[in-house]
Design an enzyme around this catalytic site. Structure first.
Site, PDB file in Angstrom:
ATOM      1  N   GLU A   1      72.677  29.532  21.775  1.00 32.99           N
ATOM      2  CA  GLU A   1      71.654  30.425  21.201  1.00 32.99           C
ATOM      3  C   GLU A   1      71.313  29.871  19.806  1.00 32.99           C
ATOM      4  O   GLU A   1      70.595  28.676  19.798  1.00 32.99           O
ATOM      5  CB  GLU A   1      72.270  31.934  21.028  1.00 32.99           C
ATOM      6  CG  GLU A   1      71.302  32.755  20.542  1.00 32.99           C
ATOM      7  CD  GLU A   1      72.042  34.195  20.214  1.00 32.99           C
ATOM      8  OE1 GLU A   1      72.932  34.291  19.788  1.00 32.99           O
ATOM      9  OE2 GLU A   1      71.437  35.269  20.728  1.00 32.99           O
TER      10      GLU A   1
ATOM     11  N   GLU B   1      66.949  38.913  23.367  1.00 30.34           N
ATOM     12  CA  GLU B   1      67.570  39.970  23.043  1.00 30.34           C
ATOM     13  C   GLU B   1      66.773  40.822  21.984  1.00 30.34           C
ATOM     14  O   GLU B   1      66.854  42.220  21.990  1.00 30.34           O
ATOM     15  CB  GLU B   1      68.982  39.945  22.660  1.00 30.34           C
ATOM     16  CG  GLU B   1      69.301  39.130  21.617  1.00 30.34           C
ATOM     17  CD  GLU B   1      70.756  38.724  21.315  1.00 30.34           C
ATOM     18  OE1 GLU B   1      71.216  38.372  22.244  1.00 30.34           O
ATOM     19  OE2 GLU B   1      71.246  38.807  20.347  1.00 30.34           O
TER      20      GLU B   1
HETATM   21  C1  NOJ Z   1      75.110  38.842  21.010  1.00 31.55           C
HETATM   22  C2  NOJ Z   1      74.558  37.710  21.924  1.00 31.55           C
HETATM   23  O1  NOJ Z   1      73.506  36.974  21.735  1.00 31.55           O
HETATM   24  C3  NOJ Z   1      74.527  38.621  23.331  1.00 31.55           C
HETATM   25  O2  NOJ Z   1      73.865  37.829  24.248  1.00 31.55           O
HETATM   26  C4  NOJ Z   1      75.613  39.108  23.732  1.00 31.55           C
HETATM   27  O3  NOJ Z   1      74.999  40.151  24.792  1.00 31.55           O
HETATM   28  C5  NOJ Z   1      76.105  40.116  22.832  1.00 31.55           C
HETATM   29  N1  NOJ Z   1      76.188  39.505  21.460  1.00 31.55           N
HETATM   30  C6  NOJ Z   1      77.491  40.736  23.075  1.00 31.55           C
HETATM   31  O4  NOJ Z   1      78.288  39.769  23.168  1.00 31.55           O
HETATM   32 CA    CA Z   2      72.766  36.470  19.448  1.00 38.00          CA
END
Ligand code: NOJ
Ligand code: CA
Length: 668
Positions: free
Chosen positions: A461, A467
């Site tokens: 990432e 998200e």
């Molecule tokens: C942040 C991450 O970017 C995401 O993909 C994940 O679902 C959450 N943390 C929980 O681990």
């Molecule tokens: Ca993240």
């Protein structure tokens, strides 16, 4: 792997001239780097053609309990050579990579006692220049601590700049555009365009056992390295016999040329893993988006997403649609304690998740069950679990793992991007390789080309990913057309594209607020066709189709996601301007795939299919914005059409506001 190597070495031993100036240029003669030593102070300068991009810029270090390594040097030796070779990637955007450069190596020595020595290696490639410091073993110095790296980038004008603010723990930011003189401090990669239209980007390569580099603006348009500190405020604990990461300046006359640059990979060491047969790029789906939308939760209980049943439902879907893997977040114990120290247990499954059964089911179906380790930043706890956890996953036939470091780092005071964590992240990559595990790292250290050396370091990432659309004001229409020219210059991105339910209509009334953010106004800020285009443009060897599988079921556009590869023979950026638009074509086997996207402005792009094979016919399957599509008012309107095309045909890509187009070109 067939490698050929041609090294022509030209040795130029320069004596101890008073103010020596030495230069090298790229094989095409465009990028020119010169090194000078004026009054004992080392400096470098960069030109592209006749344009000075970086004026005379200082080099050196402030050390702890020692005089700085900054001035009073003399040149004890220098050496130049040129290099030309090619190598093959285990996976990536291009199979074959050319590595051609001219190198200048300078050996410096203090004129006065204690006569410490410092070497600098410079390289000029067609796609940029780079240099690194080397600390030779010497009796005058052994272990030492860097308090500050004084590397300067004296940019020669108030360049247009695209950047995210300096942050020692996160890259999950919205890119900003401003004149360079408005920058305070930034993370890298940071990208610039000069008045003449030359593009350049500053970053680093081969970040190993050192602190991550951010940049702060000194005066005018001078940026200086600002290393991420340890908790004790020192920057790097090291010793002689080591080298720093490469400081990289990618250069191209066009924005798209930056994206095609392979310099960062070329500056990394070759693959160190012997057997790579278990490393396989794949698309994946998962039990994930529901948690971000708030329709289900990570922790066990009535709203738990990661149940055995739900996992099997996802494995069946993956099998049916030829998707390689399924990530299951919330499979393990500890999510009820998220945020606390020692929260997560990385070997014990949640009560309603039969780990062994799910793993066996996946294996029998030929689908990868992708593990998930949220560490919460608790490094001592994770390092305690790592061996037993990885060995367990290996024994269950798993080959891929998503890790995460959401939250502040334990021990407190350490930063995600400091040397402490650079060491940790590398430890995980190596340990994972021992257990034949591919990695997708969230809240990672930035990509610096380590994937070449450890090709199990697939994707990461380190970006404001999908998200954020679930629970914040989201990623604006120019976000996805900025990332290729900035963050992606470092390497693959686990952006997790593929939202079809752009307005979250199907989740309405099922969503429960789970963090401080307001869920009521969230949405994705693109059209559906632009989501498809992201599968080509935003490269990731593990590429997630991230929407809820129910939103994919029976959806005609999902065919593109089924078909699009995530490992390529060749890639080309056909057009693009930073933060405005981009079109990328990638080839796998005989077929090409094209992704094109625009910012909030509609535009029509003409595409010459000049790259297709002579005398061959192709069927183009075109996934486009519908005539009335618009990310604001009608984001999900799209069309699928087919036509026969050949080399030299012109395609008109009609992109609607924050829209895109995805094209499959199948050779007939
Ligand atoms: C942040 C991450 O970017 C995401 O993909 C994940 O679902 C959450 N943390 C929980 O681990
Ligand atoms: Ca993240």
């Amino acid at each position: 792997m067939k490698q050929f190597l041609f090294v022509a070495a030209l040795f130029l031993w320069t004596g101890c001239a008073n103010n020596p100036k030495l230069s090298i240029e790229s094989p095409d003669g465009m990028a020119k780097l010169s090194f000078s030593l004026k009054k004992g102070k080392p400096a470098y300068q960069v030109k592209y053609g006749e344009e000075t991009l970086i004026g005379s810029s200082k080099l050196g270090f402030i050390l702890k309990e020692q005089a700085p390594l900054l001035e009073s040097f003399e040149l004890s030796a220098s050496k130049q050579n040129s290099h030309s070779s090619s190598w093959m990637q285990v996976w990536g955007e291009d199979k074959n990579i050319k590595n051609q450069y001219q190198e200048l190596f300078v050996e410096l020595k203090e004129k006065t006692p204690p006569h410490r020595r410092l070497n600098i290696r410079f390289r000029a490639f067609n796609d940029g220049v780079a240099f690194r410091y080397e600390f030779p073993e010497q009796k005058e110095m052994k272990d030492f601590v860097i308090m500050d790296e004084k590397t300067e980038f004296n940019l020669n004008g108030d360049y247009s700049s695209w950047w995210i603010p300096q942050d020692f723990d996160s890259y999950e930011k919205v890119y900003q555009q401003s004149p360079l003189s408005k920058i305070k401090a930034v993370n890298t990669p940071v990208t610039f365009r000069t008045k003449k239209g030359t593009h350049l980007s500053i970053h680093e390569a081969a970040l190993t056992d050192y602190a991550g580099m951010t940049l702060k603006r000194e005066e005018g348009t001078i940026l200086e390295a600002d290393l991420v500190p340890w908790a004790d405020q020192t920057k790097v604990k090291t010793s002689t016999g080591t080298v720093t990461p490469w400081r990289t300046i990618q250069i191209s006359p066009t924005a798209g040329g930056l994206v095609e640059s392979k310099m960062i990979l070329n500056l990394n060491e070759p693959n160190k893993l012997n057997d790579v047969s278990w490393i396989k790029p794949m698309k994946y789906i998962g039990i994930w988006w529901g948690m971000h939308l708030g329709t289900e939760v990570w922790a066990e209980g009535p709203r738990h997403g990661a149940t055995t049943r739900n996992t099997i439902r996802h494995i069946d879907f993956a099998k049916k649609h030829g998707i390689g893997g399924v990530v299951v977040e919330g499979w393990n114990a500890g999510w009820d304690k998220w945020g606390q120290k020692d929260a997560f247990d990385h070997v014990t499954p949640a009560k309603d998740f039969n780990f062994k059964k799910a793993a066996k089911y996946a294996k029998d179906k030929g689908v990868e069950l992708i593990g998930h380790n949220e560490t919460g930043g608790d490094i001592p706890a994770y390092e305690h679990y790592m061996d037993s956890a990885f060995s367990l996953y290996h024994s269950l036939g798993m080959h891929a793992l998503k890790t995460g470091y959401a939250g502040g780092i334990y021990p407190r005071g350490e930063h995600h991007h400091g040397q402490f964590m650079v060491r940790h992240y590398r430890k995980v990559v190596k340990k994972a390789a021992q257990y034949q595990i591919m990695l997708d790292v969230h809240e990672p250290i930035k990509p610096t080309g380590i994937r070449r050396t450890y090709p199990n370091m697939m994707t990461r990432e380190g970006v404001r990913g999908m998200e954020w659309n679930a629970w914040s004001e989201g990623n604006g229409p120019d976000h996805l057309v900025t990332l290729p020219f900035t963050r992606m210059l470092g390497g693959p991105i686990d952006y997790t594209p593929g939202t079809f339910d752009i307005l979250f209509k199907n989740s309405k009334n099922k969503r429960v607020k789970w963090n401080a953010d307001d869920l009521t106004k969230t949405r994705v800020h693109t059209t559906l066709a632009k989501q498809l285009a992201a599968f080509v443009v935003i490269y990731s060897p593990m590429q997630m189709a991230s929407d809820l599988i129910d939103n994919y079921k029976g959806h005609p556009a999902f065919k593109f996601i089924e078909d699009v590869p995530c490992d390529w023979d060749e890639s080309r950026v056909l057009n693009g301007e930073v933060a405005q638009y981009i079109t990328v074509a990638r080839k796998a086997g005989n077929d090409w795939y094209i992704g094109s996207m625009t910012d909030e402005n509609a535009r029509v792009l003409e595409l010459n299919l000049s790259f297709l094979d002579e005398n061959a016919a192709y069927e183009a399957v075109i996934y486009a914005d519908a005539a009335n599509a618009d990310w604001r008012t009608n984001p999900t309107a799209y069309t699928i059409s087919k036509k026969k095309v050949k080399k030299g045909d012109i395609l008109k890509l009609d992109l609607k506001p924050s829209g895109g187009q995805a094209i499959q070109l199948k050779k007939l």
